[in-house]
Design a protein around this motif. Sequence first.
Motif, short mmCIF file in Angstrom:
data_model
loop_
_atom_site.label_atom_id
_atom_site.label_comp_id
_atom_site.label_asym_id
_atom_site.label_seq_id
_atom_site.Cartn_x
_atom_site.Cartn_y
_atom_site.Cartn_z
N PRO A 162 87.08 -12.92 -32.51
CA PRO A 162 88.48 -12.58 -32.77
C PRO A 162 88.67 -11.82 -34.08
CG PRO A 162 88.30 -14.85 -32.04
CD PRO A 162 86.90 -14.36 -32.25
N PHE A 163 87.91 -12.20 -35.10
CA PHE A 163 88.03 -11.51 -36.39
C PHE A 163 87.47 -10.08 -36.29
CE2 PHE A 163 87.55 -16.02 -37.93
CZ PHE A 163 88.90 -16.17 -38.17
N LEU A 193 87.49 -8.30 -33.64
CA LEU A 193 88.51 -7.53 -32.92
C LEU A 193 89.63 -7.10 -33.86
CD1 LEU A 193 88.78 -9.45 -29.54
CD2 LEU A 193 88.10 -7.07 -29.85
N VAL A 194 90.01 -7.98 -34.77
CA VAL A 194 91.06 -7.62 -35.73
C VAL A 194 90.60 -6.44 -36.58
CG1 VAL A 194 92.32 -8.37 -37.79
CG2 VAL A 194 92.07 -9.92 -35.86
N ASN A 212 90.22 -3.10 -34.52
CA ASN A 212 91.49 -2.54 -34.05
C ASN A 212 92.46 -2.19 -35.18
OD1 ASN A 212 91.33 -2.42 -31.07
ND2 ASN A 212 90.83 -4.57 -31.35
N ILE A 222 94.02 1.81 -29.25
CA ILE A 222 93.94 0.38 -28.94
C ILE A 222 94.29 0.15 -27.48
CG2 ILE A 222 94.88 -1.92 -29.43
CD1 ILE A 222 95.42 -1.05 -32.26
N ASN A 243 91.40 1.40 -25.24
CA ASN A 243 90.16 0.64 -25.30
C ASN A 243 90.16 -0.35 -26.47
OD1 ASN A 243 87.64 -0.27 -24.80
ND2 ASN A 243 86.71 1.76 -24.61
N PRO A 244 90.67 -1.55 -26.20
CA PRO A 244 90.80 -2.51 -27.30
C PRO A 244 89.49 -3.13 -27.77
CG PRO A 244 91.58 -3.47 -25.25
CD PRO A 244 91.25 -2.05 -24.96
N ILE A 245 88.41 -2.99 -26.99
CA ILE A 245 87.18 -3.67 -27.44
C ILE A 245 86.12 -2.70 -27.95
CG2 ILE A 245 87.28 -5.96 -26.41
CD1 ILE A 245 86.22 -4.92 -23.92
N ILE A 261 96.76 -13.07 -33.56
CA ILE A 261 95.45 -12.49 -33.25
C ILE A 261 95.05 -12.84 -31.81
CG2 ILE A 261 93.00 -12.56 -33.83
CD1 ILE A 261 93.83 -13.13 -36.72
N TRP A 262 95.25 -14.11 -31.46
CA TRP A 262 94.86 -14.53 -30.11
C TRP A 262 95.80 -13.98 -29.04
CZ3 TRP A 262 90.55 -16.62 -28.06
CH2 TRP A 262 89.58 -17.04 -28.96
N PHE A 283 96.80 -11.02 -29.10
CA PHE A 283 96.14 -9.74 -28.83
C PHE A 283 94.91 -9.95 -27.95
CE2 PHE A 283 92.76 -6.74 -29.97
CZ PHE A 283 93.36 -5.55 -29.57
N VAL A 284 94.12 -11.00 -28.25
CA VAL A 284 92.92 -11.26 -27.46
C VAL A 284 93.29 -11.51 -26.00
CG1 VAL A 284 90.98 -12.85 -27.09
CG2 VAL A 284 91.62 -12.18 -29.42
N SER A 289 95.50 -8.31 -24.46
CA SER A 289 94.98 -6.95 -24.51
C SER A 289 93.46 -6.91 -24.30
CB SER A 289 95.36 -6.33 -25.85
OG SER A 289 95.06 -4.97 -25.85
N ALA A 290 92.73 -7.55 -25.20
CA ALA A 290 91.26 -7.44 -25.14
C ALA A 290 90.69 -8.04 -23.85
CB ALA A 290 90.64 -8.12 -26.35
N ASP A 305 91.56 -6.05 -20.72
CA ASP A 305 90.74 -4.85 -20.65
C ASP A 305 89.34 -5.18 -20.16
OD1 ASP A 305 90.60 -1.92 -21.48
OD2 ASP A 305 88.85 -2.80 -22.49
N TRP A 348 88.74 -23.64 -30.94
CA TRP A 348 88.06 -22.63 -31.77
C TRP A 348 88.45 -22.81 -33.24
CZ3 TRP A 348 90.73 -18.66 -34.42
CH2 TRP A 348 89.92 -17.68 -35.00
#
Lengths: 298, 297
Positions: A38-39, A41-42, A45, A53, A56-58, B120-121, B123-124, B127-128, B131, B162
Amino acid sequence: MPSTAGRKVKKLRERSSVSTRVTLCVIGFVLFFLFMLPFILVIINSAKERMEIMLNPIALPSDWVQIFTNIRDVINNPNFSYWSAFIDSVIITVVSLAVIVVCAAMGAWILVRNKTWWSALIFMAFVAAMVVPFQVVMIPLVQWLRMMGDFLRIPLLRNYTGIVFSYLGFGASLSVFIFHGFIKGVPLELEEAADIDGCSRGGTFFRIVFPLLQPTAVTVIILNGIWIWNDYLLPVMVLGPNGNVQTLPLAVSAFAGAYVKQWERILTSALLAMLPIILLFVFAQRYIIRGMVEGSIK
Amino acid sequence: MSKKHPWVNVLFLAPVTLAFVLVIIVPFFLGIYYSFTDFNGVRSHLTLVGLANYRVMFNDPIFLHSFLLTLQYTAINIVSVNVVAFLLSLLVTSDLPGRNFLRAGFFVPNLIGGLVLGYIWQFVFNSALLDMGRNLGISWLSQSLIGNKNTVIWAMSFVNTWQYAGYIMMIYVAAIQGIPANLMEAASVDGATYPQRVFKVLIPMMASAFTVTLFLTLTNSFKQYDLNYSLTSGGPAALFMGKASKASQLLAMNIYNTAIAAKRWGDGQARAVMFFLILVIFSLVQVWLNKRKEVEM
């Protein structure tokens, strides 16, 4: 105890085979990567534009320089006011911690050194109050702070005074408890010697006892510091969601509320909000972990 | 000594005790009083209404729904946080290289407040993961796990695990390091396999650590607000007993929304008092059960 722990590690080291160690190592670092994801990803992005974003967010960002553009945009955004929130957070945390450490240590010392019915009663009240969750007192607290403020003609809502006072009250239980436990072990002879040498009662505390409390003070500072720095519900009640004084969590919340789904902005603000405490952790890791664990076990 | 220094006693004890009384004790009792009134935040408007607020609460299916969701969330967390934390503690007390680095890494999520983590989560999840699901063709990831009323509590528990497992892990690590090494050695000399040693030696020796960790996970899950607010805001919509409700509105959020958002302060405070009673009963039962286990060992 350290010697036996050391021997255990050594024994295990002799025992487990190379293949086990490799497997454990792989599991450990895969888990580590997942925990950090998660960090990661922060960060990646925060270095993208909104379109990138969404597409393609990853993926890794096409241009890392964008991270500075995003940070500059967020810091200069009038809806975020990062620096003022950062400074407010620092002021509130530091002043609250100083007040908590000094007041709780003084109080705990009096409670330990006086074995009377009132010291037992007050100590019991501190311990019992640890089970009271903030949600139970938050609604009357706001009313009560307003009433006291009107009565004393010192406004206690939407400013530093009220929130520092609240943190002293809410931090009191655990801090007094931790100091109490430590001061019990401080030999009385030290204080008597100071007394004979003509040191005043207050002087005895500040010159003899307080310096001895340093390791305990570190635990108290860390436990309360992490809580106060990250706290959201108390500031929202006492400072208000749109007041003049804003802590970082309040600012992030207001900012994220204003820019729903604009991830490049929200994630960058999250990055900026996380950065101070992560940096602190890198430098004071041992103290932080020890403080938080010790505080919980006691 | 106390007789010699009455002024020092008062002067030193007063600040912390005064703040404590004015910030916790007075509001606590004031809150019990408010729960019997129709207080709505405007001071002039305040009359005693007896048990009306409590009656409203017990007849409100949305409150019951929040209560059940909180129970579910707490139950999942107690199991998942502790199992993950315990396994992690075994991993980082073994002889693998870099274990101190791993320990610190697992601990990091705990340093950041639930509010920031929630965004943050969000977004996870929104979005992430969507995707990833699209790219890899995983159908259950193709819709948001926090947008689905059947999975949202599980998703929140996942984030909580987590966030919190690294902290609980540290408590287990401290407990494991306090166990004399020769116990585990003796068991292994006697031919006990690794799982046997963990279940028959390690876990019983850690009984007092479990009392602490179960208490912490129980109270923490029960009081959850920040993460709930920033990750889901209580959504998505759900139907409960024929009424429009919210699929992830935990008790703390229900209290806040009733009191502050809906301006029914007395009503919200009745819920807060109830919330307090339930939490106290649950934690007392948990500590009592654990302490009994400790003694048996």
